[in-house]
Write an enzyme that holds these catalytic residues in place. Structure first.
Site, PDB file in Angstrom:
ATOM      1  N   HIS A  23       1.057  10.309  -5.550  1.00 39.54           N
ATOM      2  CA  HIS A  23       0.569  10.260  -4.170  1.00 39.54           C
ATOM      3  C   HIS A  23      -0.743   9.493  -4.115  1.00 39.54           C
ATOM      4  O   HIS A  23      -1.560   9.554  -5.040  1.00 39.54           O
ATOM      5  CB  HIS A  23       0.387  11.672  -3.598  1.00 39.54           C
ATOM      6  CG  HIS A  23      -0.716  12.449  -4.253  1.00 39.54           C
ATOM      7  ND1 HIS A  23      -1.996  12.525  -3.733  1.00 39.54           N
ATOM      8  CD2 HIS A  23      -0.751  13.179  -5.405  1.00 39.54           C
ATOM      9  CE1 HIS A  23      -2.750  13.279  -4.514  1.00 39.54           C
ATOM     10  NE2 HIS A  23      -2.016  13.690  -5.541  1.00 39.54           N
ATOM     11  N   HIS A  26      -3.261   6.621  -1.204  1.00 37.04           N
ATOM     12  CA  HIS A  26      -3.348   5.770  -0.013  1.00 37.04           C
ATOM     13  C   HIS A  26      -3.003   4.324  -0.392  1.00 37.04           C
ATOM     14  O   HIS A  26      -3.874   3.451  -0.450  1.00 37.04           O
ATOM     15  CB  HIS A  26      -4.738   5.856   0.602  1.00 37.04           C
ATOM     16  CG  HIS A  26      -5.114   7.228   1.072  1.00 37.04           C
ATOM     17  ND1 HIS A  26      -4.271   8.001   1.850  1.00 37.04           N
ATOM     18  CD2 HIS A  26      -6.239   7.967   0.896  1.00 37.04           C
ATOM     19  CE1 HIS A  26      -4.867   9.154   2.125  1.00 37.04           C
ATOM     20  NE2 HIS A  26      -6.053   9.155   1.552  1.00 37.04           N
TER      21      HIS A  26
END
Length: 356
Positions: free
Chosen positions: A140, A142
């Site tokens: 995970h 951005h």
């Protein structure tokens, strides 16, 4: 104490106030330095662990018995859009990883840049596909969508994501930069000290609340092409829609996060077994909330909605919402106000040739 303050000469009172203010600034600076040191230490430890894994992989060589079954070879990438309840969701993955026996890895890019260099793209793809020690794996971070097929990968990872009403997301991010959240309340944020409300920012035409700041969810789904990051690009929105439907396993919405988690648990129990109950009862899943957030007025919302950029981001959000609701409608049933996952609804028959 009150009598002493009254008896003190004005100059001494002023000196006491100045000394107190200096002491507070010093303490705040020390706290920030400690937080930065902790972050550097965490990154150093993570790099050390990765080097150890790579060394073991090199020393051991390709193992003949290393073939993994489908579930054990699975990799999920959650390229999380900022301020969409992504921390709430990843907390669930961290809470379940030991019990469900998979690895969770945070993709931490420099300055949270969602676009990787070409050489980093190659490294990233190689890591994810070759690290047997990290499978099954949940990554995970951005990072904008990256097409693994471009690198000759036969088995691509499973992409998932969550998006949010574009104005609500921007308002949350605006106040997050100024006041932080209750996840790490001591961390000094980039715009800390700026008391201007979102309404005031929009009225004054400020840069932090400009319509261009809405352009984020589309490029995150569009990917690493230059046109994805050209604000207001119709091509980028079309590509983002294509990727959402064809390259993502499931995309949920912040406003219906529990249903998103329920569908993931039903479809991918290897990772998400127990996730729905954990979300409903756990404290961590509801931990991160932006503080000091003030809802914008109708006038502010109306002004932003005049922008073509909002219209495109909102069109993409509505497209994602409709797709999610379509999937949910064919996966669950409602009874007494609660949702239940449907049992298997297809069967095999007329199997030929007949066995003797």
């Amino acid at each position: 104490m009150g009598l002493l303050r009254i008896m003190m000469p004005p100059k001494l009172q002023l000196l006491a106030v100045v000394a107190f203010a200096v002491a507070m600034l010093f303490l705040e600076n020390q706290i920030q330095k400690l937080e930065e040191s902790r972050s550097k230490l965490e990154r150093a430890i993570a790099r050390h662990e990765v080097r150890e894994i790579e060394q073991r992989h090199t020393m051991d060589g390709p193992r003949q018995d290393a073939a993994l079954d489908e579930e054990e070879d699975m990799v999920i990438i959650y390229n999380r859009v900022p301020k969409t309840a992504s921390t709430s969701f990843t907390n669930i993955a961290y809470d379940l990883c030991a019990k469900n026996k998979y690895h969770v890895l945070h993709i931490n890019t420099t300055k949270n840049n969602p676009v990787m260099s070409l050489q980093d793209q190659v490294r990233f793809v190689k890591n994810i596909t070759s690290w047997k020690e990290m499978k099954p794996g949940f990554y995970h971070g951005h990072v904008s969508y990256l097409d693994f097929a471009k690198f000759g990968v036969k088995k691509k990872p499973i992409y998932i994501n969550v998006i949010r009403d574009p104005i609500e997301r921007l308002v949350s991010y605006y106040y997050f930069l100024r006041f932080g959240d209750d996840y790490r309340p001591g961390l000094r944020r980039r715009k800390q000290g700026d008391k201007k409300t979102f309404d005031e920012c929009v009225a004054e035409g400020g840069s932090d609340c400009a319509p261009e700041k809405l352009w984020l969810q589309i490029p995150f789904f569009c990917g690493h092409s230059s046109e994805c990051w050209n604000v207001g690009s119709r091509w980028a929105m079309d590509q983002a829609k294509y990727n959402l439907v064809n390259e993502y396993f499931l995309v949920g919405v912040t406003e219906e996060l529990e249903d998103f988690i329920m569908l993931l648990e039903a479809a991918l129990p290897r990772f998400f077994r127990g996730a729905t109950e954990l979300y409903r009862t756990g404290k961590k899943s509801h931990l991160r909330k932006t503080t000091e957030k003030k809802l914008p007025t109708k006038q502010t919302i109306a002004k932003l909605q005049q922008s073509d950029i909002w219209k495109m981001e909102n069109e993409f959000y509505e497209f994602a919402l409709e797709q999610f609701q379509f999937i949910r409608a064919h996966a669950v049933r409602e009874k007494d106000g609660d949702l239940y996952i449907l049992a298997q609804n297809f069967f095999y028959e007329k199997i030929y040739p007949k066995s003797n």
